[in-house]
Design a protein around this motif. Structure first.
Motif, short mmCIF file in Angstrom:
data_model
loop_
_atom_site.label_atom_id
_atom_site.label_comp_id
_atom_site.label_asym_id
_atom_site.label_seq_id
_atom_site.Cartn_x
_atom_site.Cartn_y
_atom_site.Cartn_z
N THR A 69 0.83 -1.21 0.00
CA THR A 69 0.00 0.00 0.00
C THR A 69 0.86 1.25 0.00
OG1 THR A 69 -1.70 -1.19 1.20
CG2 THR A 69 -1.86 1.19 1.20
N LYS A 70 1.94 1.25 0.77
CA LYS A 70 2.78 2.45 0.84
C LYS A 70 3.47 2.72 -0.50
CE LYS A 70 6.32 -0.21 3.24
NZ LYS A 70 7.00 -0.37 4.52
N ASP A 96 6.48 5.86 6.67
CA ASP A 96 5.46 5.23 7.50
C ASP A 96 4.06 5.47 6.94
OD1 ASP A 96 5.70 3.59 9.61
OD2 ASP A 96 5.82 5.15 11.13
N PHE A 97 3.47 4.48 6.32
CA PHE A 97 2.10 4.53 5.83
C PHE A 97 1.40 3.27 6.29
CE2 PHE A 97 4.37 7.15 2.70
CZ PHE A 97 3.65 8.31 2.84
N SER A 105 -3.71 -3.91 -8.38
CA SER A 105 -3.67 -2.50 -8.76
C SER A 105 -3.37 -2.39 -10.24
CB SER A 105 -2.64 -1.73 -7.92
OG SER A 105 -1.44 -2.44 -7.83
N LEU A 106 -4.00 -1.40 -10.87
CA LEU A 106 -3.81 -1.14 -12.29
C LEU A 106 -3.07 0.17 -12.46
CD1 LEU A 106 -7.39 -2.02 -13.61
CD2 LEU A 106 -5.41 -3.52 -13.38
N PHE A 107 -2.05 0.15 -13.31
CA PHE A 107 -1.20 1.31 -13.52
C PHE A 107 -1.23 1.74 -14.97
CE2 PHE A 107 0.56 -0.84 -9.89
CZ PHE A 107 0.98 0.17 -9.04
N GLU A 108 -1.36 3.03 -15.18
CA GLU A 108 -1.15 3.61 -16.49
C GLU A 108 0.35 3.88 -16.58
OE1 GLU A 108 -3.00 7.34 -18.94
OE2 GLU A 108 -2.64 7.60 -16.80
#
Length: 129
Positions: A69-70, A96-97, A105-108
């Motif tokens: 996620t971070k 720190d996240f 997850s999809l990335f352009e």
């Protein structure tokens, strides 16, 4: 690159449908939810991979599973953040996240990867009209 949300939704639905067919093959039960959860994630990711192939989006659209996620947050905000505030110190993805991973997850991809969709899988997803 222009993607329609309905096309991505349809690719996700195809992944869920393929999982249901495979689960019947594996355990001979129609109404049993697939366990563990990563089977659903894998089926959806493979269906999205088929979508990329069908639409000839190689090099333009990237699919990642179990992205931290971070790292996802870092990729989503870093380009915008430093354009707007060039004097900021450069953080690292290890800041720190929230702990944990995003299922898919999809990335352009246009030089930098820019996440534009996140799919969190919780058991079996059901789609209506």
């Amino acid at each position: 690159m222009k993607l329609e949300a309905k096309e991505i939704r349809d690719a996700i639905a195809e992944g869920i449908e393929s999982l249901l067919r495979r689960m019947i093959d594996l355990n001979d039960q129609r109404n049993e939810d697939p366990r563990p959860e990563y089977l659903t994630t894998a089926a959806v990711a493979f269906a999205l991979g088929d979508y990329v192939k069908k639409k000839s989006l190689h090099g333009l659209l990237r699919i990642r599973c179990e992205e931290l996620t971070k790292h996802l947050w870092y990729k989503a905000t870093i380009k915008w953040l430093f354009k707007k505030f060039p004097y900021l110190p450069r953080p690292t993805p290890n800041s720190d996240f929230r702990n944990g991973n995003v299922d898919i997850s999809l990335f352009e991809v246009q030089g930098f990867e820019r996440p534009f969709a996140v799919i969190e899988n919780k058991g079996i997803l059901k789609f209506g009209q």
